[in-house]
Enzyme design. Structure first.
Site, PDB file in Angstrom:
ATOM      1  N   PRO A 172      50.612   7.104  23.703  1.00 28.46           N
ATOM      2  CA  PRO A 172      50.909   7.185  25.152  1.00 28.46           C
ATOM      3  C   PRO A 172      50.458   8.418  25.751  1.00 28.46           C
ATOM      4  CG  PRO A 172      52.780   6.749  23.746  1.00 28.46           C
ATOM      5  CD  PRO A 172      51.626   6.994  22.611  1.00 28.46           C
ATOM      6  N   GLU A 173      50.088   8.124  27.100  1.00 28.89           N
ATOM      7  CA  GLU A 173      49.357   9.323  27.905  1.00 28.89           C
ATOM      8  C   GLU A 173      50.718   9.438  28.917  1.00 28.89           C
ATOM      9  OE1 GLU A 173      45.453   8.831  29.188  1.00 28.89           O
ATOM     10  OE2 GLU A 173      44.880   8.432  27.196  1.00 28.89           O
ATOM     11  N   ARG A 210      54.458   6.124  12.733  1.00 26.36           N
ATOM     12  CA  ARG A 210      53.401   7.079  11.998  1.00 26.36           C
ATOM     13  C   ARG A 210      54.062   8.479  12.105  1.00 26.36           C
ATOM     14  NH1 ARG A 210      48.005   5.339  15.575  1.00 26.36           N
ATOM     15  NH2 ARG A 210      48.273   3.072  15.251  1.00 26.36           N
TER      16      ARG A 210
END
Length: 271
Positions: free
Chosen positions: A2-3, A109
């Protein structure tokens, strides 16, 4: 990963559910995130959430008892669900609210983080205090970026992705903004004229604002706080299109590695 637009969309999605709500419990099912989840996060239990905001790609939950710092990492996601909703695999943390809902953090993750800061983190925390200006504020402007670039041999793409220069211009949006500005991603930042920075800065702002409006870019893991995908992927002109035809000149887009990141550009349109 995500940015900034995706994190901003998440912030806007969760804030109405959290603000002015008392935290009744924090359930930590797995402390093994990017950094171990500290016991100190329990300091905010019983406190009222006064504000939820974004700084760079961090979300900050403010209370009078301290501040929670949340980063989504590569695959993290936040959902507001009823507190009695059964947890599923990778649901690592619940922030339980007096309303009967909870903010649930899922991260397959485990590269995300939940940290605690007694003081305001934007001013005092080592992860945030040295960050550059927000790209959608007046502090990020043409004169600032031109001045910061002088003498820099660094490629313009990695320069605008440097969080000490400006926060949140991640790989997707750097590719797109440079294409729209007609600037070759390998051009040295210090060799680019002030006139071209006057073109680039508004394009960066507009590209990020458009992505936020569209709910972010769903590429692999990102969905909004309500579980819906972002739609900015439909707006992408170069990112992920290496080897395809340029939408402006019909030439072949080229893909290279720059700063260890995939970089796509048009050899004809970008100079």
């Amino acid at each position: 990963m995500p940015e900034l637009p995706e994190v901003e969309v998440s912030c806007r999605g969760i804030a109405p559910h959290l603000q002015q709500q008392k935290i009744t419990q924090i359930i930590v099912r797995d402390r093994r995130l990017r950094w171990p989840v500290p016991e100190e996060i329990d300091s905010v239990v019983g406190a009222l959430i006064t504000k939820v905001e974004r700084r760079a790609k961090y979300l900050i939950v403010h209370t009078a008892a301290g501040h929670l710092i949340i980063h989504l990492g590569m695959s993290g996601a936040l959902r507001v669900v009823p507190a009695n909703t059964p947890a599923v695999k990778h649901d690592h943390i619940d922030l339980v609210l007096e309303s009967g809902k909870c903010l649930r953090f899922n991260d397959p993750r485990r590269f995300g983080c939940w940290l605690y800061s007694k003081e305001h983190p934007s001013e005092n925390h080592p992860l945030l205090r040295a960050l550059g200006p927000e790209p959608l504020t007046d502090a990020f402007n043409e004169a600032y970026l031109f001045k910061a670039s002088r003498g820099r041999q660094q490629a313009i793409k990695t320069f605008i992705m440097d969080n000490h220069v400006v926060v949140g211009v991640g790989n997707i949006y750097a590719n797109e903004a440079l294409f729209k500005a007609g600037i070759h991603p390998k051009r040295a930042a210090g060799k680019i004229s002030q006139r071209r920075y006057e073109q680039l800065v508004p394009i960066i702002k507009a590209t990020l604002a458009k992505a936020i409006e569209q709910g972010g870019t769903t590429l692999q893991d990102f969905t909004q706080a309500d579980g819906q995908p972002g739609y900015f992927k439909q707006e992408l002109m170069v990112y992920g299109r290496g080897g395809k035809l340029c939408m402006q000149c019909s030439g072949r887009l080229k893909e290279i590695r720059l700063g260890q990141r995939s970089t796509v550009y048009c050899p004809s349109c970008q100079r």
